[in-house]
Design a protein around this motif. Structure first.
Motif, PDB file in Angstrom:
ATOM      1  N   PHE A 159     -21.495  -6.510  37.308  1.00 40.15           N
ATOM      2  CA  PHE A 159     -22.063  -6.388  35.964  1.00 40.15           C
ATOM      3  C   PHE A 159     -22.997  -7.559  35.655  1.00 40.15           C
ATOM      4  CE2 PHE A 159     -21.961  -7.455  31.446  1.00 40.15           C
ATOM      5  CZ  PHE A 159     -22.334  -6.256  30.869  1.00 40.15           C
ATOM      6  N   VAL A 160     -22.545  -8.779  35.939  1.00 44.09           N
ATOM      7  CA  VAL A 160     -23.348  -9.971  35.649  1.00 44.09           C
ATOM      8  C   VAL A 160     -24.658  -9.944  36.432  1.00 44.09           C
ATOM      9  CG1 VAL A 160     -23.454 -12.470  35.988  1.00 44.09           C
ATOM     10  CG2 VAL A 160     -21.422 -11.438  34.953  1.00 44.09           C
ATOM     11  N   VAL A 161     -24.587  -9.587  37.708  1.00 44.13           N
ATOM     12  CA  VAL A 161     -25.793  -9.571  38.539  1.00 44.13           C
ATOM     13  C   VAL A 161     -26.815  -8.572  38.005  1.00 44.13           C
ATOM     14  CG1 VAL A 161     -26.703  -8.973  40.816  1.00 44.13           C
ATOM     15  CG2 VAL A 161     -24.666 -10.408  40.629  1.00 44.13           C
ATOM     16  N   ALA A 165     -30.291  -9.620  35.873  1.00 44.48           N
ATOM     17  CA  ALA A 165     -31.540  -9.301  36.582  1.00 44.48           C
ATOM     18  C   ALA A 165     -32.519  -8.537  35.694  1.00 44.48           C
ATOM     19  CB  ALA A 165     -31.230  -8.492  37.836  1.00 44.48           C
ATOM     20  N   GLN A 166     -32.005  -7.786  34.710  1.00 41.34           N
ATOM     21  CA  GLN A 166     -32.888  -6.959  33.882  1.00 41.34           C
ATOM     22  C   GLN A 166     -32.980  -7.442  32.436  1.00 41.34           C
ATOM     23  OE1 GLN A 166     -31.157  -3.055  33.606  1.00 41.34           O
ATOM     24  NE2 GLN A 166     -29.471  -3.746  32.313  1.00 41.34           N
ATOM     25  N   MET A 167     -32.408  -8.601  32.125  1.00 37.87           N
ATOM     26  CA  MET A 167     -32.364  -9.021  30.715  1.00 37.87           C
ATOM     27  C   MET A 167     -33.743  -9.419  30.195  1.00 37.87           C
ATOM     28  SD  MET A 167     -30.671 -12.826  30.648  1.00 37.87           S
ATOM     29  CE  MET A 167     -31.600 -14.278  31.150  1.00 37.87           C
ATOM     30  N   ASP A 168     -33.866  -9.327  28.873  1.00 39.17           N
ATOM     31  CA  ASP A 168     -35.094  -9.703  28.170  1.00 39.17           C
ATOM     32  C   ASP A 168     -34.857 -11.073  27.530  1.00 39.17           C
ATOM     33  OD1 ASP A 168     -37.259 -10.058  26.562  1.00 39.17           O
ATOM     34  OD2 ASP A 168     -37.008  -8.203  25.406  1.00 39.17           O
ATOM     35  N   LEU A 234     -24.292 -13.506  28.006  1.00 37.17           N
ATOM     36  CA  LEU A 234     -25.729 -13.610  28.260  1.00 37.17           C
ATOM     37  C   LEU A 234     -26.283 -12.274  28.747  1.00 37.17           C
ATOM     38  CD1 LEU A 234     -25.967 -17.105  30.034  1.00 37.17           C
ATOM     39  CD2 LEU A 234     -27.036 -16.477  27.851  1.00 37.17           C
ATOM     40  N   GLY A 235     -25.548 -11.614  29.638  1.00 40.58           N
ATOM     41  CA  GLY A 235     -25.998 -10.327  30.151  1.00 40.58           C
ATOM     42  C   GLY A 235     -26.059  -9.254  29.075  1.00 40.58           C
ATOM     43  N   LEU A 240     -29.054  -5.850  25.247  1.00 46.92           N
ATOM     44  CA  LEU A 240     -28.986  -5.091  23.998  1.00 46.92           C
ATOM     45  C   LEU A 240     -29.357  -6.000  22.827  1.00 46.92           C
ATOM     46  CD1 LEU A 240     -25.510  -3.345  24.535  1.00 46.92           C
ATOM     47  CD2 LEU A 240     -27.768  -2.419  25.101  1.00 46.92           C
ATOM     48  N   THR A 241     -29.862  -5.413  21.756  1.00 42.85           N
ATOM     49  CA  THR A 241     -30.083  -6.184  20.535  1.00 42.85           C
ATOM     50  C   THR A 241     -28.731  -6.485  19.891  1.00 42.85           C
ATOM     51  OG1 THR A 241     -30.226  -4.242  19.094  1.00 42.85           O
ATOM     52  CG2 THR A 241     -32.269  -4.989  20.164  1.00 42.85           C
TER      53      THR A 241
END
Length: 431
Positions: A159-161, A165-168, A234-235, A240-241
């Protein structure tokens, strides 16, 4: 119980109680700075964990925190009132996590809402299964918890990886953080996610060489859990907002896995939630049984809590499970989550004072113990002021729980005094 088993018991208790059951509520207060709130709560837990570990190394016992209170303050009103508060907090935490199990189970197995009959049935089922596991004993608990926690850590690693990797990064920008007072106040809520470390103190009676293994288990569990919470938050908040996290509540982690992993990711996190919450219920019930037995033995609780039951454990197990079932199925626990957390903070503050009083016997570093006391007091004061201003009904609930603990202590103390001062029965007439 091995050192590794004690550590994973604590990790299992913390992970289930926190990251699934609490993320949405923490987001409502700390917003995108929720990761910072978890980090600060982890620091406070580490400072308090130092005192608990030192006490546990010196006074190993299945009674855990109860033993420390008895050593620090003796069998008086301070110990009894704090013990009732500890028991209330344990029941609230366990009930809340059992409800989370039911909510995730209903969503995964029947696509049913959190307040459905499915959810209530699964909430009841997990409590009954945990009761059976605790009857089986510490060795069985060790094996079950180890298996669950290792699976959980593997799932969270995936999940963390994928989420990092795709976070804004813009979603986590400091400009989006709430005021500092709100972040500090939220630590009283996110600390709820670390309550499980206290469970480790109750393994002292089952651990070989507890003077060495109990502190190691405590520090290992807190380090792993704090790192996990920070990375997961953080992930989630980088994917998500804040409003999306609040709206999805207990299922926010599963929703955050959707963009990268699709429905398979949602199912994976839902299964992880079932494992985590069942693990947490198990660990908290284990601690409740040990604490009530010790309290009954010392006279601080009615002896019924320590009496043997036909099911193979103490009646404290039966009473605790019945209370959890009633609270989980009949009360809106989202309204009292902060009560469990702030009561627990107050308990750990008192335990740290006991550690300060016993520093000569435990060899504790005075500076670390005092720092923990000050940090906890600051969080409690800020939270109480914020709560009295913004949520007066919750503040009233805090006062009511304290008043209930005082009343129960006074009632039981009065009954105990009457029993000990009653004149002996007259001898039977001779024939």
């Amino acid at each position: 119980m091995t050192m590794r088993g004690a550590a994973v018991l604590g990790i299992g208790a913390m992970v289930g109680a926190g990251i699934f059951a609490l993320l949405g509520q923490a987001g409502a207060v700390a917003g995108s700075a929720t990761w910072l709130s978890f980090l600060l709560a982890g620091v406070v837990a580490a400072l308090l964990g130092y005192s608990v570990a030192k006490l546990g190394a010196r006074y190993p016992s299945g009674g855990g925190i109860i033993t420390f209170l008895l050593e620090g303050f003796g069998p008086g009103h301070m110990t009894a009132i704090t013990s009732w508060l500890l028991y209330f907090a344990s029941i609230i935490v366990t009930s809340m996590v059992a409800v989370s199990f039911g909510s995730y189970g209903a969503s995964l197995l029947a696509d049913a809402p959190p307040d459905s009959l499915w959810a209530h049935a699964l909430t009841t089922l997990v409590v009954l299964l945990v009761a059976a596991v605790n009857i089986a004993g510490a060795t069985f608990i060790d094996k079950i918890q180890s298996w669950i926690v290792f699976v959980l850590l593997a799932v969270f690693a995936v999940f963390v990886v994928v989420t990092l990797a795709q976070m804004d990064p813009s979603l986590l920008a400091p400009s989006t953080y709430p005021p500092a007072a709100d972040i500090v106040s939220s630590v009283a809520l996110t600390f709820f996610a670390f309550l499980g470390f206290a469970v480790i103190s109750f393994t002292g009676g089952d651990l070989p060489d507890p003077a060495k293994n109990l502190p190691r288990a405590t520090y290992l569990a807190l380090a792993v859990t704090t790192g996990l919470y920070v990375l997961v938050s953080l992930g989630v908040f980088g994917t998500l907002t804040v409003q999306e996290v609040i709206d999805n509540g207990e299922t926010a982690l599963a929703v955050a896995a959707l963009p990268a992993l699709g429905q398979a990711g949602f199912a994976m996190m839902a299964v992880a939630a079932l494992l985590a919450t069942s693990s947490s219920v198990n660990a908290n019930i284990y601690a409740a049984v040990g604490s009530t037995a010790k309290l009954a033995q010392s006279g601080q609780f009615p002896p019924v809590f320590g009496a043997r039951a036909r099911v193979g454990s103490t009646r404290g197990l039966v009473i605790s499970c019945v209370l959890v079932l009633g609270l989980a199925n009949l009360v809106d626990l989202s309204a009292i989550a902060s009560l469990g957390s702030v009561v627990a903070l107050g308990i750990f503050l008192i335990v740290s004072v006991a550690a300060l009083r016993l520093r000569a016997q435990t060899g504790s570093n005075v500076l670390v113990v005092i720092t923990g006391i000050v940090a906890t007091a600051v969080v409690l004061v800020v939270f109480s002021v914020q709560t009295a201003r913004d949520a007066p009904e919750t503040f009233v609930g805090m006062v009511a729980i304290l008043a209930l603990a005082v009343v129960l202590d006074l009632v039981w103390s009065s009954i105990r005094r009457r029993r000990t001062t009653a004149p002996p029965a007259p001898p039977a007439p001779a024939h």
